[in-house]
Design a protein around this motif. Structure first.
Motif, mmCIF file in Angstrom:
data_model
loop_
_atom_site.group_PDB
_atom_site.id
_atom_site.type_symbol
_atom_site.label_atom_id
_atom_site.label_comp_id
_atom_site.label_asym_id
_atom_site.label_seq_id
_atom_site.Cartn_x
_atom_site.Cartn_y
_atom_site.Cartn_z
ATOM 1 N N ALA A 130 0.813 -1.214 0.000
ATOM 2 C CA ALA A 130 0.000 0.000 0.000
ATOM 3 C C ALA A 130 0.847 1.264 0.000
ATOM 4 C CB ALA A 130 -0.937 0.004 1.214
ATOM 5 N N LYS A 181 -3.864 -1.691 -4.760
ATOM 6 C CA LYS A 181 -3.896 -0.305 -4.317
ATOM 7 C C LYS A 181 -5.120 0.426 -4.880
ATOM 8 C CE LYS A 181 -0.151 2.182 -4.476
ATOM 9 N NZ LYS A 181 -0.094 2.703 -3.078
ATOM 10 N N ILE A 221 -7.194 0.457 -1.580
ATOM 11 C CA ILE A 221 -6.623 1.604 -0.889
ATOM 12 C C ILE A 221 -7.296 2.861 -1.425
ATOM 13 C CG2 ILE A 221 -4.518 2.812 -0.249
ATOM 14 C CD1 ILE A 221 -4.687 -0.109 0.681
#
Length: 237
Positions: free
Chosen positions: A96, A227, A231
């Motif tokens: 991340a 990601k 994220i």
């Protein structure tokens, strides 16, 4: 393989170094100052590349009748390692922190890799099917990578959905050529489908294509998709 011009091997080795460099930079950025992770990565990758290269030079992978197929064992090890890493929460937290721009720009190396494959086809050690003159369109991923890095995940321009779609399409192109490359190896070779068997990847330095470069590119796609999907930060790392 002795008749392959040295410039082909040197170009491919440059791709190997570039792959290593991009991933190392991403890991170093995520680890920050004082982290031992980049050193650990450097050592682990260097050992893997050395062992694979040495075995290839000694002819280990050229025994096409060995069971289980030795090249396939190497691929299985790397795939299992990728799955293991992605299953660890600590690794996912580390991923991340990797800069997604770096994970995107790495795909530029797919352009010279495709040129190398075309050169190898000209020299009769890979099938035309594996080149951009055949059904390998992976070069499009490399050509579009700078634009994806600038306009889809860059500092001044972002589009999460478009970046996800680009990664999925580029991943699909990668899977397409990987499957065809495997089917063209002496393990599965069918002269009806391929004009010549895929022999180059069993020799140094081209053994590092399936056992280092492709897994590295695959990792970057997986990391980028993780990601982009899971994220939610709006700012670039």
């Amino acid at each position: 393989m002795e008749n392959i011009p040295s410039c082909v091997s040197l170009t491919f080795l440059a791709c190997v170094v570039a792959t290593f460099g991009f991933i190392y930079f991403a890991i170093q950025h995520a680890g920050g100052r004082g982290s031992n992770v980049p050193i650990f990565f450097t050592t682990l990758c260097a050992i893997w590349v050395f062992v694979v290269s040495l075995l290839s030079i000694q002819g280990f992978f050229q025994d096409y009748h060995a069971w289980p197929p030795r090249l396939m064992v190497g691929l299985a090890i790397l795939l299992a390692l990728l799955i293991l890493l992605m299953s660890l929460s600590g690794v996912r937290r580390f991923i991340a922190e990797m800069p997604i721009t770096t994970l995107t720009y790495i795909h530029i190396i797919r352009v010279p890799v495709e040129i190398v494959l075309w050169w190898l086809f000209i020299n009769g050690v890979v099938s035309e099917v594996m080149t951009f003159e055949g059904v390998n369109y992976d070069i499009l991923s490399g050509i579009s990578a700078p634009f994806a890095g600038l306009f889809l995940v860059g500092m001044k321009s972002k589009s999460r959905i478009a970046a996800i779609i680009w990664n999925l399409l580029a991943l699909g192109l990668l899977i397409n050529i990987v499957v065809r490359a495997i089917m063209a190896t002496p393990y599965f070779y069918n002269p009806v489908q391929f004009d010549v068997p895929n022999l180059a990847v069993f020799y140094f330095p081209y053994i590092l294509l399936p056992l280092f470069v492709v897994p590295g590119v695959l990792f970057c796609h997986v990391a980028s998709l993780y990601k982009l999907i899971f994220i939610t930060e709006d700012t670039e790392d």
